[in-house]
Scaffold this active site. Structure first.
Site, PDB file in Angstrom:
ATOM      1  N   ARG A 137     -36.492 -66.254  31.333  1.00 19.44           N
ATOM      2  CA  ARG A 137     -36.053 -64.804  30.748  1.00 19.44           C
ATOM      3  C   ARG A 137     -36.114 -64.106  31.705  1.00 19.44           C
ATOM      4  NH1 ARG A 137     -35.830 -64.509  25.525  1.00 19.44           N
ATOM      5  NH2 ARG A 137     -37.214 -66.301  24.192  1.00 19.44           N
ATOM      6  N   ILE A 157     -36.787 -61.222  33.888  1.00 19.40           N
ATOM      7  CA  ILE A 157     -38.130 -60.346  34.123  1.00 19.40           C
ATOM      8  C   ILE A 157     -38.456 -58.676  33.902  1.00 19.40           C
ATOM      9  CG2 ILE A 157     -38.090 -59.121  36.629  1.00 19.40           C
ATOM     10  CD1 ILE A 157     -41.617 -60.532  36.757  1.00 19.40           C
ATOM     11  N   ASN A 166     -23.073 -61.653  38.791  1.00 21.90           N
ATOM     12  CA  ASN A 166     -23.341 -61.266  39.388  1.00 21.90           C
ATOM     13  C   ASN A 166     -22.838 -62.173  40.980  1.00 21.90           C
ATOM     14  OD1 ASN A 166     -23.132 -59.029  37.943  1.00 21.90           O
ATOM     15  ND2 ASN A 166     -25.214 -58.918  38.306  1.00 21.90           N
ATOM     16  N   VAL A 181     -30.435 -61.839  43.883  1.00 23.49           N
ATOM     17  CA  VAL A 181     -31.012 -62.807  43.695  1.00 23.49           C
ATOM     18  C   VAL A 181     -30.177 -63.776  44.254  1.00 23.49           C
ATOM     19  CG1 VAL A 181     -32.540 -64.886  43.422  1.00 23.49           C
ATOM     20  CG2 VAL A 181     -32.491 -62.371  42.614  1.00 23.49           C
ATOM     21  N   HIS A 240     -26.758 -67.339  39.560  1.00 19.88           N
ATOM     22  CA  HIS A 240     -27.507 -67.533  37.983  1.00 19.88           C
ATOM     23  C   HIS A 240     -26.210 -66.503  36.570  1.00 19.88           C
ATOM     24  CE1 HIS A 240     -28.447 -64.032  40.049  1.00 19.88           C
ATOM     25  NE2 HIS A 240     -28.519 -63.731  39.354  1.00 19.88           N
ATOM     26  N   MET A 241     -26.353 -67.790  35.643  1.00 19.43           N
ATOM     27  CA  MET A 241     -25.432 -66.494  34.278  1.00 19.43           C
ATOM     28  C   MET A 241     -26.181 -65.831  33.686  1.00 19.43           C
ATOM     29  SD  MET A 241     -23.593 -68.726  31.373  1.00 19.43           S
ATOM     30  CE  MET A 241     -22.286 -69.033  32.823  1.00 19.43           C
ATOM     31  N   HIS A 242     -26.148 -64.639  33.645  1.00 21.00           N
ATOM     32  CA  HIS A 242     -26.998 -63.521  32.908  1.00 21.00           C
ATOM     33  C   HIS A 242     -26.381 -63.875  31.422  1.00 21.00           C
ATOM     34  CE1 HIS A 242     -29.037 -60.644  35.467  1.00 21.00           C
ATOM     35  NE2 HIS A 242     -27.327 -61.324  36.610  1.00 21.00           N
TER      36      HIS A 242
END
Ligand code: AMP
Length: 117
Positions: free
Chosen positions: A30, A32, A88, A97, A101-103
């Protein structure tokens, strides 16, 4: 001094995170600072910095992120209403970061696809 990314430290359980999924290729936890009722980050365990660094060798793991996203969306109960997946890249992409990464965002209408803010 360790050169591991923040997210590598989460993968290695060196810093705490609410981990929802982990296998030998990917980890999901999850966010933060959630921007929606469901806001999960799905990452390759391998620290690819940005989409610009992706190679053909990464095709399988990146495809796997979508499989994990679909499973987690089902688990979160947001599959039917829908959700948004975001990756992004770099400064203009709003990446903070530098571990790709995939949101996964859902649980409410997410609104416009892009904002000028
Ligand atoms: P991005 O702007 O795409 O690089 O997104 C980075 C995301 O990582 C943001 O949504 C942050 O809220 C999230 N984040 C930063 N640190 C942590 C952490 N320790 N645990 C979980 N999520 C984090």
């Amino acid at each position: 001094m360790s050169e591991d990314t923040l997210f590598t430290k989460i993968v290695n359980r060196e810093i705490p995170a609410d981990i929802l999924f982990q296998d030998d290729r990917a980890t999901a936890f999850r966010d933060i600072h959630p921007q929606a009722p469901t806001h999960i980050l799905i990452i390759p365990n391998k620290p690819i910095p940005t989409v610009n660094d992706v190679t053909e060798d990464d095709e399988a793991v990146l495809g796997h992120l979508f499989v994990v996203a679909a499973k987690l969306a089902e688990q979160e109960g947001i599959s039917e209403n829908g959700y948004r997946l975001i990756v992004n890249c770099g400064n203009h992409g709003g990446q903070v970061v530098f571990h790709l990464h995939m949101h996964l965002l859902g649980g409410r209408p997410i609104g416009r696809m892009v904002s000028r803010s």
